[in-house]
Enzyme design. Structure first.
Site, short mmCIF file in Angstrom:
data_model
loop_
_atom_site.label_atom_id
_atom_site.label_comp_id
_atom_site.label_asym_id
_atom_site.label_seq_id
_atom_site.Cartn_x
_atom_site.Cartn_y
_atom_site.Cartn_z
N CYS A 51 -38.86 -24.14 6.83
CA CYS A 51 -38.64 -22.63 6.89
C CYS A 51 -38.24 -22.99 5.57
O CYS A 51 -37.34 -23.18 5.17
CB CYS A 51 -36.89 -22.77 7.26
SG CYS A 51 -36.54 -21.06 7.34
N ASP B 224 -2.80 -5.36 0.49
CA ASP B 224 -3.38 -5.98 1.64
C ASP B 224 -4.07 -7.08 1.59
O ASP B 224 -4.19 -7.41 0.96
CB ASP B 224 -4.29 -5.14 1.49
CG ASP B 224 -5.78 -4.86 3.57
OD1 ASP B 224 -4.65 -5.82 4.61
OD2 ASP B 224 -6.06 -4.84 3.33
N LYS C 18 -1.03 5.30 6.13
CA LYS C 18 -1.98 4.79 5.26
C LYS C 18 -3.06 5.50 5.56
O LYS C 18 -3.36 7.17 5.82
CB LYS C 18 -2.41 4.10 7.24
CG LYS C 18 -2.31 3.15 7.92
CD LYS C 18 -2.50 1.68 7.60
CE LYS C 18 -1.57 0.70 7.55
NZ LYS C 18 -2.41 -0.28 9.28
N LYS D 289 1.09 -0.70 -1.06
CA LYS D 289 0.65 -1.77 0.37
C LYS D 289 -0.30 -2.65 0.16
O LYS D 289 -1.07 -2.13 0.55
CB LYS D 289 0.61 -1.01 2.12
CG LYS D 289 0.59 -1.54 3.22
CD LYS D 289 0.78 -1.04 4.21
CE LYS D 289 1.32 -1.29 6.16
NZ LYS D 289 0.04 -2.55 6.22
N CYS E 287 -32.91 -19.92 12.77
CA CYS E 287 -34.68 -20.44 12.69
C CYS E 287 -34.25 -21.43 13.43
O CYS E 287 -33.77 -22.68 12.02
CB CYS E 287 -35.39 -20.39 11.58
SG CYS E 287 -36.36 -21.25 11.14
N CYS F 248 -40.57 -18.00 8.25
CA CYS F 248 -41.63 -19.08 8.69
C CYS F 248 -42.21 -19.17 9.87
O CYS F 248 -42.87 -19.85 10.42
CB CYS F 248 -40.73 -20.59 8.51
SG CYS F 248 -39.40 -20.33 10.33
N GLU G 41 6.00 2.29 -2.76
CA GLU G 41 5.21 1.38 -3.13
C GLU G 41 3.87 1.27 -2.79
O GLU G 41 3.39 1.22 -0.98
CB GLU G 41 5.65 -0.12 -3.16
CG GLU G 41 7.15 -0.26 -3.45
CD GLU G 41 7.82 -1.17 -2.58
OE1 GLU G 41 7.10 -2.19 -1.84
OE2 GLU G 41 9.12 -0.85 -2.21
N CYS H 126 -38.80 -15.62 12.79
CA CYS H 126 -38.15 -16.37 11.47
C CYS H 126 -39.12 -15.27 9.67
O CYS H 126 -39.85 -15.40 10.88
CB CYS H 126 -38.10 -17.31 11.22
SG CYS H 126 -37.57 -17.67 9.49
N TYR I 277 7.60 -7.79 -2.03
CA TYR I 277 8.53 -5.68 -1.91
C TYR I 277 9.43 -5.73 -1.26
O TYR I 277 10.16 -4.71 -1.19
CB TYR I 277 7.31 -5.11 -1.53
CG TYR I 277 6.79 -6.00 0.30
CD1 TYR I 277 5.56 -6.53 0.47
CD2 TYR I 277 7.62 -6.17 1.15
CE1 TYR I 277 5.36 -7.04 1.38
CE2 TYR I 277 7.57 -7.12 2.04
CZ TYR I 277 6.67 -7.37 2.75
OH TYR I 277 6.44 -7.47 3.43
P1 AMP Z 1 1.45 -3.44 9.39
O1 AMP Z 1 0.94 -4.83 9.23
O2 AMP Z 1 0.18 -2.97 9.49
O3 AMP Z 1 2.52 -3.53 10.34
O4 AMP Z 1 2.42 -3.40 8.10
C1 AMP Z 1 3.34 -4.05 8.33
C2 AMP Z 1 3.02 -5.17 6.75
O5 AMP Z 1 2.98 -4.63 5.52
C3 AMP Z 1 4.18 -6.07 6.57
O6 AMP Z 1 4.20 -7.19 7.29
C4 AMP Z 1 4.46 -5.96 5.57
O7 AMP Z 1 3.36 -7.74 4.85
C5 AMP Z 1 2.45 -5.80 4.53
N1 AMP Z 1 3.11 -5.29 3.39
C6 AMP Z 1 2.59 -4.77 2.14
N2 AMP Z 1 2.33 -4.16 1.35
C7 AMP Z 1 3.60 -3.59 1.28
C8 AMP Z 1 5.22 -3.17 0.70
N3 AMP Z 1 5.07 -2.40 -0.25
N4 AMP Z 1 6.30 -2.73 1.05
C9 AMP Z 1 6.47 -3.59 3.36
N5 AMP Z 1 5.76 -4.10 3.53
C10 AMP Z 1 4.55 -4.48 2.80
ZN ZN Z 2 -37.53 -20.08 9.53
#
Ligand code: AMP
Ligand code: ZN
Length: 666
Positions: free
Chosen positions: A429, A117, A311, A115, A423, A408, A113, A405, A224
């Site tokens: 300004c 963010d 990563k 990851k 500023c 101004c 899957e 600044c 997930y």
């Molecule tokens: P980290 O915060 O770097 O320790 O990574 C762990 C976190 O990745 C987990 O707590 C999840 O919130 C997140 N995460 C994002 N995508 C996934 C996924 N597909 N499976 C499991 N965890 C995930």
């Molecule tokens: Zn200014």
């Protein structure tokens, strides 16, 4: 009769849940937005008429409305583990060898899957309904953010089909890039700093106190992991596919790989393609697919042995720093910007990067002419992470941060504890002057039709306005000669200004642009003081005693009114007819009878609807909280108060009152 109504309500809810899922999860709407709204209105109408059928999981509840001051801590039923990280294929190979050693057989397949963010979330479902949403916290306990999470449209409040009795499902609350950029555009429009990245903004959204604010943000939730006692499935992949069927948003990018080579292949593909995704990803999560094998592998103290994250390397390029320029914000904050030799990075051409502040520049010793490393991590705006010292030109000199600044020429100040320079020339300004007027006319403030940020700059340059009160002196004939203006557009502006005289006091107060007085604080102050005169005559002690007004806000309000030019501008606006008092209508029904008291509302009521009850508590100065805690003073209980709430109230010794008793209190 009431049976029939109940049926009708249930049918509408079911239908709307399905349309919601078609739209937000499946991306395949089957009715128009207009038809959807009509049905939603019909449901809302029925729910108002028949409050006994209130349901927190109704599609009408997506708009939010609950205010939560302190999020309650909840202990996770199942611990939320972290994930082991890896950064190379060798490390992944090592992981596989460890797995093979533990498992009896070497036949292992994996799900890959992305990851996602964002901010991790645990959703608790009971009998097919969303019961609670919890942040990860320290993994053992997190915060109850249900009120906020309920507003996220792609999270099913009621499942469309049978799944598992009671379970938890985990995912990531994210802010897709489109939505993030749109939010930033709005923010810049009102003179606020742009949010720096989608991840932080998503996780900050979960902790907002006002769920109506959360409802306005284009958040999404990608799931997930399903967690439950003895899942009735064989594999992780199968579990997710079943979860997808009942309404959870599980991305199609997920894939089963029969061996580690196929995993490498998946990683290679997505390392390149990730920039085409509508949201950000920082890696791949690889999980042993077979649930039986997962159980055999178990957990270390921190993370599952059956999963690992890979990563992606943050993409980095080097390029030359041509110039450092400085931007002035509406509040006078200075932001240094690196102007770079254009370079291709993560699918886009980069010409500028943020340098944050003076400390950042001196810490990395960044100089004009340097070859710098630029990275796009979670951030939308790339940042400079280092300098290639070998390539530094001989005659290079350390960067001298500006002392005056750029707009101004006023000497900049930097207050203790503030990373940024400011500023101080607030009223002289140019950027600050136009920034304040632009904030005044913006949608959430005076919302003046026909006027935009560019027109404000033009009007200022032409010497027609110097502050927002001057807007009301404008004449059609003065506007027409401006660039791109015609009779009609000029008249629109004048009409818009005229109409703005009806904008209620709380919005006018927000429009004034007092630092730290955002929409919510403006509302609080307006309700408390009821007129600008009373607010102006207030003092520091009185202000900090107003519910939810802290010292920083109080000081800023005092400073603002201590400045004579502000008082003069307000006087002029008053003469022009703007609203500086709460209207009679909104003042009626408002008292201070419940000041300092916190209420939890539970169950269904006869004489008053739940929203009315909550409004009545707030109108009388009380606070409404969604969860029972030591800080709760009263629980207003109607019929069908939940047994767990009852037990909790009793254990904390909180007084439970009836609807009638409440009505007597006010
Ligand atoms: P980290 O915060 O770097 O320790 O990574 C762990 C976190 O990745 C987990 O707590 C999840 O919130 C997140 N995460 C994002 N995508 C996934 C996924 N597909 N499976 C499991 N965890 C995930
Ligand atoms: Zn200014």
């Amino acid at each position: 009769m009431s049976e029939v109504i109940k049926h009708k309500i249930d049918a509408l809810r079911k239908e709307l849940h399905q349309h919601n899922s078609n739209y937000y999860v499946l991306d395949a709407p089957s009715i128009s937005d207009y038809e959807f709204d009509l049905k939603l209105q019909e449901l809302q109408y029925l729910e108002n008429q028949y409050p006994q059928f209130f349901d927190p999981n109704s599609p009408t509840q997506r708009v939010g409305g609950d205010i939560v001051k302190n999020f309650e801590t909840v202990v996770h039923k199942n611990r939320m583990y972290s994930l082991a990280n890896s950064y190379s294929k060798d490390e992944l190979q090592d992981w596989e060898s460890r797995i093979h050693k533990i498992l009896d057989q070497n036949q292992v397949s994996y799900t890959c899957e992305l990851k996602y963010d964002g901010a991790s979330i645990n959703l608790v479902y009971e009998r097919g309904k969303l019961l609670r949403a919890e942040t990860r916290g320290d993994g053992v306990q997190g915060d109850d953010v249900t009120a906020n999470v309920r507003t996220i449209k792609s999270i099913p409040l009621v499942l469309s089909d049978d799944f598992i009795q009671d379970f938890e499902i985990r995912g990531e609350i994210i802010l897709p890039l489109d939505g993030f950029n749109a939010m930033n555009k709005d923010r810049v429009e009102i003179g606020e700093d742009a949010y720096s990245n989608p991840r932080n903004t998503a996780s900050g959204s979960l902790k907002l106190q006002d769920s109506t604010e959360v409802a306005k943000r284009p958040l999404d939730c990608l799931l997930y992991q399903v967690v439950g006692q003895k899942l009735p499935f064989d594999s992780h992949f199968e579990t997710l596919m079943k979860a997808k069927k009942v309404g959870f948003n599980i991305p199609n990018t997920i894939k089963v790989c029969q061996n580690i080579d196929a995993v490498f292949e998946f990683i290679n593909v997505w390392d390149k393609k990730r920039h085409e995704l509508p949201y950000e990803t920082d890696g791949v999560v690889i999980k042993v697919n077979d649930l039986q094998q997962q159980a055999e592998l178990g957990f270390t103290a921190k993370a599952p042995r059956w999963a690992i994250a890979y990563k992606f390397k943050a993409e980095q390029v080097s390029t030359i720093l041509n110039e450092i320029t400085y931007q002035v914000g509406r509040t006078g904050a200075i932001t240094p910007v690196a102007n770079l030799e254009s370079v291709q990075l993560a699918g886009t051409i980069v010409k500028r990067a943020s340098l944050h502040n003076a400390d950042q520049i001196s810490k990395l010793d960044i100089r004009v002419g340097d070859t710098v490393f630029v990275e796009k991590g979670g951030e939308i705006i790339p940042k400079i992470v280092g300098v290639d010292l070998e390539k530094r030109p001989q005659n290079s000199e350390p960067t001298k941060y500006i002392s005056h600044c750029p707009d101004c020429d006023t000497e900049l100040v930097r207050t203790e504890g503030d990373a940024k320079h400011f500023c101080p020339n607030e009223y002289g300004c140019p950027t600050q002057i136009t920034g304040r007027i632009q904030h005044f006319i913006s949608r959430k403030a005076m919302n003046i039709d026909g006027l935009g940020a560019e027109t404000i700059e033009l009007l200022f340059k032409e010497g027609l306005i110097n502050n927002y009160a001057d807007l009301y002196d404008l004449k059609v004939a003065q506007i027409i000669p401006l660039e791109r203006m015609a009779d009609k557009s000029a008249q629109n502006i004048i009409d818009g200004l005229l109409k703005s005289k009806e904008i209620p006091f709380e919005k006018v107060l927000f429009a004034l642009g007092i630092r730290f007085v955002g929409e919510t604080v403006a509302k609080k102050l307006a309700r408390h003081y009821k007129s600008i005169d009373k607010l102006i005559l207030s003092n520091f002690e009185a202000l900090v005693n107003v519910d939810e007004i802290g010292e920083v806000i109080a000081k800023s309000v005092i400073d603002f009114f201590n400045d004579l030019s502000n008082i003069q501008i307000i006087d002029k606006l008053k003469q022009k007819g703007l609203q500086f008092e709460m209207s009679q209508a909104s003042q009626e029904n408002q008292t201070d009878k419940l000041v300092g008291l916190t209420f939890v509302v539970s169950g269904v009521f006869e004489k008053i609807t739940r929203p009315e009850l909550k409004k009545s508590i707030e109108d009388n100065g009380g606070k409404v909280s969604t969860s029972i805690s030591k800080k709760t003073n009263y629980i207003v209980a109607g019929d069908n108060m939940g047994p767990s709430k009852q037990a909790k109230a009793e254990s904390l010794g909180i007084t439970i009152i009836s609807e009638d008793q409440f009505l007597k209190m006010i």
